[in-house]
Design an enzyme around this catalytic site. Structure first.
Site, PDB file in Angstrom:
ATOM      1  CE1 TYR A 184      19.595  14.515 -40.756  1.00  0.00           C
ATOM      2  CE2 TYR A 184      17.293  14.936 -41.330  1.00  0.00           C
ATOM      3  CZ  TYR A 184      18.536  15.372 -40.742  1.00  0.00           C
ATOM      4  OH  TYR A 184      18.638  16.226 -39.845  1.00  0.00           O
ATOM      5  CB  CYS A 185      16.193  15.087 -47.723  1.00  0.00           C
ATOM      6  SG  CYS A 185      16.031  13.907 -49.161  1.00  0.00           S
ATOM      7  CB  THR A 186      11.157  15.238 -47.133  1.00  0.00           C
ATOM      8  OG1 THR A 186      11.456  16.426 -46.983  1.00  0.00           O
ATOM      9  CG2 THR A 186       9.615  14.923 -46.737  1.00  0.00           C
TER      10      THR A 186
END
Ligand SMILES: [Zn+2]
Ligand SMILES: [Zn+2]
Length: 303
Positions: A184-186
């Site tokens: 996951y990331c922004t």
């Protein structure tokens, strides 16, 4: 500014003439008074722009009128007004700098060979079915995770995105290679590339959170698996998903929970570290802990 808004989106698609797209995007954003950052490459576009709602809407409409960008998944959030210092629209070799231009293949269907996309609902379904077996893998810089991350997530030791290759090749995470791993990331873009790199290095079951933390936070707020604040690269510095969100980070001086990053006063360092508003007001801990603990640096600072 009446109603400041920020949009975040990316599209991976082959662009035969990135320079022409750069010029068009710059003219478009500038004519609407938008500020922020747009990166264009031969593989697509990555944009974060802010401005008044009507102008941002006009920008989105025009951008989506270009066939390759028609399916862009636009993430909206509330700005504070004047959230970016300037408008920057650039052509770069990579949309996100992993240093792996040769390893990524992009078609009109997006990045090839990446992890399975899971929206927030599908993620919860996977967690319901597989429980503790599922591992969250943070695709951001380690600093961003200091104020918020998914529950029990693994946070690789990364200062920049360039550090990921060495991390996933280090052997440290080899025990995850046969487990379901959710990156996951922004907003999701870093995972598009990271999940390919992980799969290419023997991670068998890789998923990526579609729409990133932003979309997850919109969907589940603070009631799901996300803990704390989301670090963002604009004047807001961090966002929370509704009432009751509390940073998981602590002020380096007094230990109070805080999502407030400040820059180290040592101009050679400028590292960001957490310091609460009270300690900032009191002028405490002007330097990061590394600089404060280094006697040579302390001496230099003392003059
Ligand atoms: Zn403090
Ligand atoms: Zn420092």
């Amino acid at each position: 500014m009446a109603t400041p808004k920020i949009v975040l989106f990316y599209v991976f698609t082959p662009l035969p003439d990135p320079e022409a797209v750069r010029l068009w995007q710059h003219t478009l954003a500038q004519s609407l008074g938008l500020k922020g950052r747009v990166i264009v490459s031969k593989d697509g576009i990555n944009a974060t722009l802010g401005g008044d709602i009507d102008e941002v809407k006009a920008y989105v409409r025009a951008t989506k009128s270009y066939e390759p960008f028609r399916k862009a998944d636009i993430k909206w959030s509330n700005g504070q007004g004047d959230d970016f210092p300037r408008l920057s629209v650039k052509v770069r070799p990579e949309l996100v700098t992993f240093g792996t231009t040769d390893e990524i293949t992009v078609t009109t269907d997006g990045v090839q060979g990446g992890g399975v996309h899971l929206g927030p609902g599908a993620l919860h379904k996977l967690l319901d079915e597989r429980g503790d077996e599922v591992v969250f893998f943070d695709g951001r810089n380690a600093m961003e995770a200091q104020i918020g991350k998914f529950r029990d997530a693994i946070v690789p030791d990364t200062e920049t995105t360039r550090d990921f290759i060495a991390e996933i090749e280090s052997g440290k995470y080899d025990d995850l290679k046969d487990k379901p791993v959710v990156t996951y990331c922004t907003g999701g873009i870093r995972c598009e590339v990271l999940s390919v790199l992980m799969k290419n290095r023997g991670f068998d079951e890789v998923y990526q959170l579609e729409g990133g933390i932003v979309r997850y936070g919109e969907t589940f707020g603070n009631t799901g698996y996300w803990d704390g604040s989301l670090y963002v690269f604009d004047k807001r510095m961090h966002v929370e998903f509704g009432e009751g969100a509390e940073s998981i980070g602590h002020c380096v001086e007094c230990g109070t929970r805080t999502p407030e990053f400040v820059n180290c006063a040592n101009l050679e360092c400028r590292k960001q570290y957490l310091r609460c508003a009270e300690c900032t007001a009191a002028g405490l801990q002007p330097e990061c802990t590394d600089c404060a603990e280094d006697p040579a640096l302390a001496e230099a600072a003392a003059g």
